[in-house]
Design an enzyme around this catalytic site. Structure first.
Site, PDB file in Angstrom:
ATOM      1  N   CYS A   1       1.346  -7.387   2.291  1.00 58.02           N
ATOM      2  CA  CYS A   1       0.505  -7.001   1.179  1.00 58.02           C
ATOM      3  C   CYS A   1      -0.652  -6.173   1.692  1.00 58.02           C
ATOM      4  O   CYS A   1      -1.603  -6.707   2.220  1.00 58.02           O
ATOM      5  CB  CYS A   1      -0.037  -8.239   0.506  1.00 58.02           C
ATOM      6  SG  CYS A   1       1.127  -9.595   0.547  1.00 58.02           S
ATOM      7  N   GLY A   2      -0.553  -4.910   1.597  1.00 52.18           N
ATOM      8  CA  GLY A   2      -1.659  -4.055   1.997  1.00 52.18           C
ATOM      9  C   GLY A   2      -2.099  -3.225   0.823  1.00 52.18           C
ATOM     10  O   GLY A   2      -1.734  -3.495  -0.311  1.00 52.18           O
TER      11      GLY A   2
END
Lengths: 76, 181
Positions: B35-36
């Site tokens: 999750c960036g």
């Protein structure tokens, strides 16, 4: 009971869980990727499917690993 | 061997034959697995919503062979994750997309459409090339997948007609997609 909504491979979820453990806060983990009932409950609570979500009463919740807000909600 | 001969697994572990997508226009993309800060997910989702009624399907394959992010993102940290990355198109099981261990589908895709270079005038291209030279110099060789968000466009007959490098924004693919719909 404190609940943590999570998904797999979520570094922020791991941080929240580790933090709660370090503070001896008991919690239940609900993985919304693996369980559609949990997914729907999380969506109902927050109107989205962002995680980690920590809640104490299925009403107030904290999104992400926000230590200050977690401390406030949990009375730490 | 054609695109419709491949069988892959969805993120829920269910086998899915690409033959199920016969007659559709496809975008096949390797996505970041963590999750960036990933605006390409958002742009892909926008394309999907806009064209799905006309026969577009997007197939996302998470892979952790690259760093967590898409190219060019750095300090913009988002400290949460979204279920299925906040998209409603199909996400498949996490797997490799480059090297010996690459999934057969991706070996096929790079044979059909090789690497033609990044757009050197794109500001992210220089950063990405530099990061690759420093960390994964071998990634720059040959037709292999260079980074997250390499996008392959497949026409309604199953022909892989184009490859868009990570430096190419999904929103800019709209014209090419429209030609095929």
């Amino acid at each position: 009971m404190v609940k943590v909504y999570s998904i797999n491979d979520c570094p922020w979820c791991e941080k929240v869980k580790k933090y709660l453990k370090s503070k001896n806060v008991e919690f239940e983990e609900h993985n919304i990727e693996e369980n559609d009932v949990d997914r729907d409950a999380c969506y109902e609570l927050t109107g989205d499917t962002m995680v980690p979500i920590t809640t104490v009463n299925d009403k107030d919740y904290v999104l992400s690993f926000d230590k200050a807000r977690l401390d406030e909600m949990l009375g730490l | 061997m054609g695109i419709y001969d491949f069988v892959v697994k969805t993120n829920k572990g269910v086998e899915k034959s690409l033959a199920d997508y016969k007659g559709k226009v496809l975008v096949i993309v390797n996505t970041a697995s963590k999750c960036g800060f990933t605006p390409q997910f958002k742009e892909l989702q926008d394309l999907y919503m806009k064209y799905k009624g006309q026969g577009l399907e997007i197939l996302g394959f998470p892979c952790n062979q690259f760093a967590e992010q898409e190219p060019g993102s750095n300090s913009e940290v988002q400290e949460f994750c979204r279920l299925n990355y906040g998209v409603t198109f199909q996400i498949f099981e996490k797997g490799d997309v480059r090297g010996e261990t690459a999934q057969p589908l991706f070996k096929y895709l790079i044979e059909q459409q090789g690497f033609k270079g990044f757009d050197a005038s794109h500001p992210i291209a220089a950063k990405l090339t530099e990061a690759l030279q420093q960390n994964f110099p071998e990634y720059l060789e040959g037709d292999s997948i260079k980074w997250n968000f390499t996008k392959f466009l497949v026409d309604r007959d199953g022909k892989v007609v184009a490859r868009f490098e990570p430096t190419f924004a999904p929103a800019e693919m709209a014209a090419e997609i429209e030609k095929l719909l």
